[in-house]
Design a protein around this motif. Structure first.
Motif, PDB file in Angstrom:
ATOM      1  N   SER A   1      -5.511  17.352  -7.883  1.00 18.50           N
ATOM      2  CA  SER A   1      -5.631  18.058  -6.608  1.00 18.50           C
ATOM      3  C   SER A   1      -4.737  17.397  -5.568  1.00 18.50           C
ATOM      4  N   THR A   2      -3.650  18.071  -5.198  1.00 15.58           N
ATOM      5  CA  THR A   2      -2.718  17.495  -4.227  1.00 15.58           C
ATOM      6  C   THR A   2      -3.338  17.372  -2.839  1.00 15.58           C
ATOM      7  N   SER A   3      -4.428  18.095  -2.586  1.00 12.05           N
ATOM      8  CA  SER A   3      -5.076  18.018  -1.273  1.00 12.05           C
ATOM      9  C   SER A   3      -5.973  16.789  -1.148  1.00 12.05           C
ATOM     10  N   LEU A   4      -6.253  16.139  -2.271  1.00 11.83           N
ATOM     11  CA  LEU A   4      -7.103  14.949  -2.263  1.00 11.83           C
ATOM     12  C   LEU A   4      -6.208  13.725  -2.105  1.00 11.83           C
ATOM     13  N   ARG A   5      -5.998  13.322  -0.845  1.00 12.46           N
ATOM     14  CA  ARG A   5      -5.070  12.235  -0.546  1.00 12.46           C
ATOM     15  C   ARG A   5      -5.712  10.879  -0.791  1.00 12.46           C
ATOM     16  N   ARG A   6      -4.894   9.921  -1.202  1.00 10.41           N
ATOM     17  CA  ARG A   6      -5.372   8.576  -1.479  1.00 10.41           C
ATOM     18  C   ARG A   6      -4.363   7.540  -0.997  1.00 10.41           C
ATOM     19  N   ARG A   7      -4.875   6.366  -0.667  1.00  6.33           N
ATOM     20  CA  ARG A   7      -4.040   5.197  -0.432  1.00  6.33           C
ATOM     21  C   ARG A   7      -4.273   4.238  -1.589  1.00  6.33           C
ATOM     22  N   VAL A   8      -3.204   3.741  -2.162  1.00  8.15           N
ATOM     23  CA  VAL A   8      -3.302   2.818  -3.292  1.00  8.15           C
ATOM     24  C   VAL A   8      -2.748   1.466  -2.859  1.00  8.15           C
ATOM     25  N   ARG A   9      -3.576   0.461  -2.925  1.00  6.66           N
ATOM     26  CA  ARG A   9      -3.141  -0.888  -2.567  1.00  6.66           C
ATOM     27  C   ARG A   9      -2.941  -1.683  -3.855  1.00  6.66           C
ATOM     28  N   ILE A  10      -1.720  -2.114  -4.079  1.00  8.65           N
ATOM     29  CA  ILE A  10      -1.369  -2.833  -5.297  1.00  8.65           C
ATOM     30  C   ILE A  10      -1.190  -4.314  -4.971  1.00  8.65           C
ATOM     31  N   PHE A  11      -1.938  -5.133  -5.663  1.00  4.95           N
ATOM     32  CA  PHE A  11      -1.873  -6.581  -5.467  1.00  4.95           C
ATOM     33  C   PHE A  11      -0.971  -7.193  -6.526  1.00  4.95           C
ATOM     34  N   ARG A  12      -0.039  -8.034  -6.083  1.00  2.00           N
ATOM     35  CA  ARG A  12       0.890  -8.667  -7.012  1.00  2.00           C
ATOM     36  C   ARG A  12       1.051 -10.141  -6.658  1.00  2.00           C
ATOM     37  N   PRO A  13       1.097 -11.010  -7.650  1.00  2.00           N
ATOM     38  CA  PRO A  13       1.420 -12.415  -7.380  1.00  2.00           C
ATOM     39  C   PRO A  13       2.912 -12.555  -7.114  1.00  2.00           C
ATOM     40  N   SER A  14       3.311 -13.689  -6.595  1.00  2.09           N
ATOM     41  CA  SER A  14       4.723 -13.919  -6.321  1.00  2.09           C
ATOM     42  C   SER A  14       5.493 -14.100  -7.626  1.00  2.09           C
ATOM     43  N   ARG A  15       6.810 -14.034  -7.524  1.00  2.30           N
ATOM     44  CA  ARG A  15       7.670 -14.189  -8.693  1.00  2.30           C
ATOM     45  C   ARG A  15       7.501 -15.604  -9.256  1.00  2.30           C
ATOM     46  N   GLY A  16       7.213 -15.707 -10.550  1.00  2.00           N
ATOM     47  CA  GLY A  16       7.030 -17.007 -11.179  1.00  2.00           C
ATOM     48  C   GLY A  16       5.743 -17.696 -10.771  1.00  2.00           C
TER      49      GLY A  16
ATOM     50  N   PRO B   1      -1.413  -6.348 -16.492  1.00  4.16           N
ATOM     51  CA  PRO B   1      -0.529  -7.488 -16.257  1.00  4.16           C
ATOM     52  C   PRO B   1       0.948  -7.136 -16.245  1.00  4.16           C
ATOM     53  N   SER B   2       1.349  -6.078 -16.961  1.00 13.02           N
ATOM     54  CA  SER B   2       2.771  -5.768 -17.042  1.00 13.02           C
ATOM     55  C   SER B   2       3.319  -5.180 -15.754  1.00 13.02           C
ATOM     56  N   ARG B   3       2.475  -4.562 -14.928  1.00 15.59           N
ATOM     57  CA  ARG B   3       2.975  -3.907 -13.731  1.00 15.59           C
ATOM     58  C   ARG B   3       2.325  -4.419 -12.451  1.00 15.59           C
ATOM     59  N   TRP B   4       1.039  -4.696 -12.492  1.00 19.57           N
ATOM     60  CA  TRP B   4       0.374  -5.213 -11.311  1.00 19.57           C
ATOM     61  C   TRP B   4      -0.863  -5.985 -11.739  1.00 19.57           C
ATOM     62  N   THR B   5      -1.334  -6.809 -10.832  1.00 19.28           N
ATOM     63  CA  THR B   5      -2.517  -7.595 -11.158  1.00 19.28           C
ATOM     64  C   THR B   5      -3.779  -6.772 -10.987  1.00 19.28           C
ATOM     65  N   CYS B   6      -3.904  -6.118  -9.857  1.00 19.76           N
ATOM     66  CA  CYS B   6      -5.118  -5.363  -9.600  1.00 19.76           C
ATOM     67  C   CYS B   6      -4.842  -4.374  -8.478  1.00 19.76           C
ATOM     68  N   THR B   7      -5.448  -3.208  -8.540  1.00 17.28           N
ATOM     69  CA  THR B   7      -5.250  -2.228  -7.484  1.00 17.28           C
ATOM     70  C   THR B   7      -6.585  -1.699  -7.010  1.00 17.28           C
ATOM     71  N   SER B   8      -6.615  -1.283  -5.758  1.00 19.39           N
ATOM     72  CA  SER B   8      -7.790  -0.580  -5.254  1.00 19.39           C
ATOM     73  C   SER B   8      -7.329   0.748  -4.694  1.00 19.39           C
TER      74      SER B   8
ATOM     75  N   GLU C   1       0.836  -1.195   0.000  1.00 20.31           N
ATOM     76  CA  GLU C   1       0.000   0.000   0.000  1.00 20.31           C
ATOM     77  C   GLU C   1       0.876   1.252   0.000  1.00 20.31           C
ATOM     78  N   TYR C   2       0.500   2.222  -0.839  1.00 18.60           N
ATOM     79  CA  TYR C   2       1.278   3.445  -0.997  1.00 18.60           C
ATOM     80  C   TYR C   2       0.391   4.664  -0.742  1.00 18.60           C
ATOM     81  N   LEU C   3       1.027   5.749  -0.316  1.00 17.61           N
ATOM     82  CA  LEU C   3       0.316   7.009  -0.134  1.00 17.61           C
ATOM     83  C   LEU C   3       0.515   7.879  -1.368  1.00 17.61           C
ATOM     84  N   GLY C   4      -0.552   8.579  -1.749  1.00 20.32           N
ATOM     85  CA  GLY C   4      -0.461   9.436  -2.920  1.00 20.32           C
ATOM     86  C   GLY C   4      -1.530  10.508  -2.896  1.00 20.32           C
ATOM     87  N   HIS C   5      -1.649  11.213  -4.006  1.00 17.95           N
ATOM     88  CA  HIS C   5      -2.664  12.256  -4.122  1.00 17.95           C
ATOM     89  C   HIS C   5      -3.219  12.259  -5.540  1.00 17.95           C
ATOM     90  N   ASN C   6      -4.402  12.807  -5.671  1.00 16.21           N
ATOM     91  CA  ASN C   6      -5.019  12.926  -6.981  1.00 16.21           C
ATOM     92  C   ASN C   6      -4.206  13.882  -7.844  1.00 16.21           C
TER      93      ASN C   6
END
Length: 292
Positions: free
Chosen positions: A235-250, A279-286, A227-232
């Motif tokens: 609008s830099t005042s609109l803060r967001r948390r981005v959760r990136i789901f990734r499978p294991s290597r191989g 698929p090239s960077r992540w499986t799914c994010t919320s 999970e990462y912290l970011g902003h829209n």
């Protein structure tokens, strides 16, 4: 060591002038001879699927070192768990904790790669591997306790900061046991193995949908997600948390489906979230509102 040396691999240039200066300081004080090899500003995909940012990875006489650079200035106090930077209201976690977890992940990856590439000859190739923190602000003064100051280093040629020297006292320091020192042959073999991992450039400017990630270091981690912290972007005042789901290597196709289903379940549970597949960077994010 000169900037053009083949022993120094800049995987990607830092976007921060102070970080470039810190890396230049280390490089300028390193000998351009065996057993030294270095990689700066990189990321690697660990066996557990996590993506790990690394400021500096270096092979020296005593082994492998992963160094986290921090430009924090003023008086730094704290212990093995939490630090307080002068004029800041909140504590920060000791950087060594996160760097050490990356060391363990990369070491596991290297051991597996050595077995794959070299077979039985790869046993014992991976040397002592240590995490360290480099406080490269010339105005920093350490007031860390005996536990907090472990594996924390400062600039070469700067006195009065209560810090040992990053190159002299760590990276170029001879091995305590001469029989375990890395010679040219072993360091070159290890460097070839590291190069074979296929490091990726740092993603300090990562954007997920309409969200700009503010820090490439995860805010939180779990099984198959970071999970990462970011902003829209608009609008830099609109803060967001981005959760990136990734499978294991191989990962197998079934594991990838499992990870994708886990992301979809979270999306349905969290109000105002949305998904993105790539698929090239992540499986799914919320993406969900950040807590203040």
């Amino acid at each position: 060591m000169d900037a053009s040396s083949k022993r120094w691999r800049e995987v990607s240039p830092s976007r921060f002038a102070h970080e470039r200066a810190g890396l230049d300081h280390v490089r300028d004080h390193l000998p351009d001879t065996a057993p030294f090899h270095a990689w700066s500003n990189l990321q690697f995909l660990a066996l557990d699927g996590s993506v790990n940012e690394v400021d500096l990875l270096l092979i020296g006489p005593a082994g492998l070192f992963m160094v986290e650079l921090k430009m924090w200035g003023g008086r730094v106090t704290g212990n093995g768990q939490a630090w307080r930077i002068e004029n800041e209201r909140r504590n920060r976690p000791n950087p060594l904790l996160l760097t050490n977890s990356k060391v363990q992940r990369l070491k596991s990856l290297l051991i597996k790669e050595a077995a794959r590439v070299l077979g039985d000859r790869g046993r014992g190739l991976i040397p002592y591997f240590q995490a360290a923190t480099f406080l490269h602000n010339p105005n920093v003064v350490s007031a860390l306790d005996d536990v907090g100051r472990q594996w924390v280093y400062g600039l070469e040629g700067v006195r009065g900061n209560r810090l040992p020297l990053i190159v002299t006292d760590l990276l170029a320091k001879p091995a305590g046991d001469p029989s375990k020192a890395l010679d040219a042959s072993r360091s070159n073999q290890l460097a070839n193995l590291v190069d074979g991992l296929g490091f990726l450039p740092s993603t300090a400017n990562l954007t997920v949908g309409s969200v700009q990630i503010e820090d490439p270091e995860p805010h939180a981690e779990g099984a198959r997600w970071q999970e990462y912290l970011g902003h829209n972007i608009s609008s830099t005042s609109l803060r967001r948390r981005v959760r990136i789901f990734r499978p294991s290597r191989g990962a197998s196709a079934e594991e990838r489906k499992t990870v994708s289903r886990a992301a979809e379940r979270e999306i349905h549970l969290m109000q105002g979230s949305r998904t993105r597949a790539s698929p090239s960077r992540w499986t799914c994010t919320s993406t969900i509102p950040a807590r203040h």
